[in-house]
Write an enzyme that holds these catalytic residues in place. Structure first.
Site, PDB file in Angstrom:
ATOM      1  N   LYS A 114       1.310  37.710 -25.987  1.00 29.64           N
ATOM      2  CA  LYS A 114       0.825  37.143 -27.863  1.00 29.64           C
ATOM      3  C   LYS A 114      -0.136  38.110 -28.389  1.00 29.64           C
ATOM      4  CE  LYS A 114       5.523  35.152 -28.038  1.00 29.64           C
ATOM      5  NZ  LYS A 114       6.444  34.239 -28.158  1.00 29.64           N
ATOM      6  N   LYS A 200      16.021  48.582 -26.348  1.00 30.44           N
ATOM      7  CA  LYS A 200      16.401  46.916 -26.684  1.00 30.44           C
ATOM      8  C   LYS A 200      17.250  47.219 -27.921  1.00 30.44           C
ATOM      9  CE  LYS A 200      16.273  43.058 -24.986  1.00 30.44           C
ATOM     10  NZ  LYS A 200      15.477  41.275 -24.878  1.00 30.44           N
ATOM     11  N   LYS A 203      16.627  43.863 -34.119  1.00 32.11           N
ATOM     12  CA  LYS A 203      17.095  43.447 -35.382  1.00 32.11           C
ATOM     13  C   LYS A 203      15.862  44.579 -36.412  1.00 32.11           C
ATOM     14  CE  LYS A 203      14.655  39.404 -36.443  1.00 32.11           C
ATOM     15  NZ  LYS A 203      13.882  39.065 -37.972  1.00 32.11           N
TER      16      LYS A 203
END
Length: 338
Positions: A114, A200, A203
């Site tokens: 990250k 995948k 959203k």
């Protein structure tokens, strides 16, 4: 047995969220014996470790609560709450920061992923995120924590912190913390995009046609399934024939996940037939599964009072359960509280 697990509050929940994580929570709740506890929390404190929109976080927390209950989490049988209503999570994290070591946190794979090359520009919260995760489970004397492949390292860190704290500040016969064991849930279905079988379902995909949202009605579901990307070949009669056909594999996988049938069973039924036959059948199974969830989700989402009550009741139970451990941790560290 006490199971503790958290999920980040995100809006626009889709089929991948349900089949990948939420359904396993419902199974755990339903399989719990008397005297055992399931604590499920919305990790809103974790969400502020990265840039966020406050209004969206508040909305997503309530939306996730509605989705979890609609999917089968029963607030009367499980303890459902958000971290922000239980200050002991943040308190215990601070107490554990004295035990956690920089070297341990530097090795966390998710921190490296990250933060990327801009480590200096990241928040301290992103770096110490795993200490809060440790506090999340140690606060409740969790005996078991469900972990996927990406969370095993964080649970190992929680155990290391608990062990070091017990060794440093407790007598051998009176440790403060229980060392939680991992539960590896049944393999979660990996649901891919309806527009790209190699990505995948997400959203964040700009195309709404790439996913089945838990808020979609029956017509939207059927439309998305019928327009899902496929190849021109008919379905094979055995699983090996799906190799190199990611979209076909994904649609068959969704059918298997929803019905509980094996790939071979599904292909035994539909092998040799085209997607013109298979897609409507898949759409019907999806509508049958998702429609009751959608109806309950919409009803709950519109009832702010009910959602607030669910979270408040769960938080009150969580605060009561966590208070003894927090008190012991303060005392073990020699902190005077009056």
């Amino acid at each position: 047995m006490r199971v503790v697990s958290g999920i980040q509050p995100t809006g626009n929940l889709h089929l991948g969220n349900y089949l990948g994580a939420i359904r396993n929570w419902v199974r755990m709740q339903d399989e719990m014996s008397d005297g055992s506890d399931c604590l499920f929390f919305l990790a809103d404190l974790h969400a502020i470790s990265q840039p966020h929109n406050p209004a969206e976080l508040a909305s997503a927390t309530l939306e996730m609560t509605a989705a979890l209950v609609a999917c089968g989490i029963d607030p009367d049988r499980s303890i459902l709450f958000n971290q922000a209503q239980v200050p002991a999570h943040a308190e215990l994290q601070w107490l554990l920061n004295g035990t956690a070591r920089m070297g341990w946190l530097n090795r966390m794979t998710q921190w490296k992923d990250k933060a990327g090359k801009n480590r200096e520009g990241q928040s301290v919260a992103l770096f110490t995120y795993p200490v809060l995760q440790a506090a999340d489970v140690l606060l409740y004397q969790a005996t078991h924590v469900p972990v996927g492949e990406d969370q095993k390292q964080h649970l190992e860190l929680a155990r290391d912190i608990a062990q070091k704290f017990n060794n440093d500040f407790c007598s051998e016969d009176a440790p403060v913390f229980t060392l939680p064991e991992p539960i590896v849930p049944p393999e979660a279905a990996r649901i891919m995009s309806l527009r790209d079988g190699s990505a995948k379902m997400s959203k964040s995909d700009p195309s709404d046609m790439s996913r089945i949202n838990l808020s979609d009605d029956a017509d939207e579901i059927m439309k998305k399934v019928k327009k899902a990307k496929t190849d021109p070949e008919p379905l094979p009669s055995e699983a090996a024939g799906l190799e190199g056909r990611p979209e076909a594999l994904n649609l068959v996988g969704i059918y298997c996940a929803l019905t509980g049938k094996s790939t071979d069973d599904v292909l035994g039924e539909f092998g040799g037939q085209g997607f013109g036959v298979f897609k409507p059948a898949l759409g019907e199974v999806l509508v049958e599964t998702v429609s009751p969830i959608t109806a309950r989700f919409r009803e709950l989402k519109a009832d702010r009072e009910a959602l607030d009550a669910i979270l408040a009741r769960g938080a009150a139970r969580a605060r009561e359960l966590g208070l003894p451990t927090l008190g012991k941790a303060y005392k073990a560290l020699g902190l005077v509280r009056g």
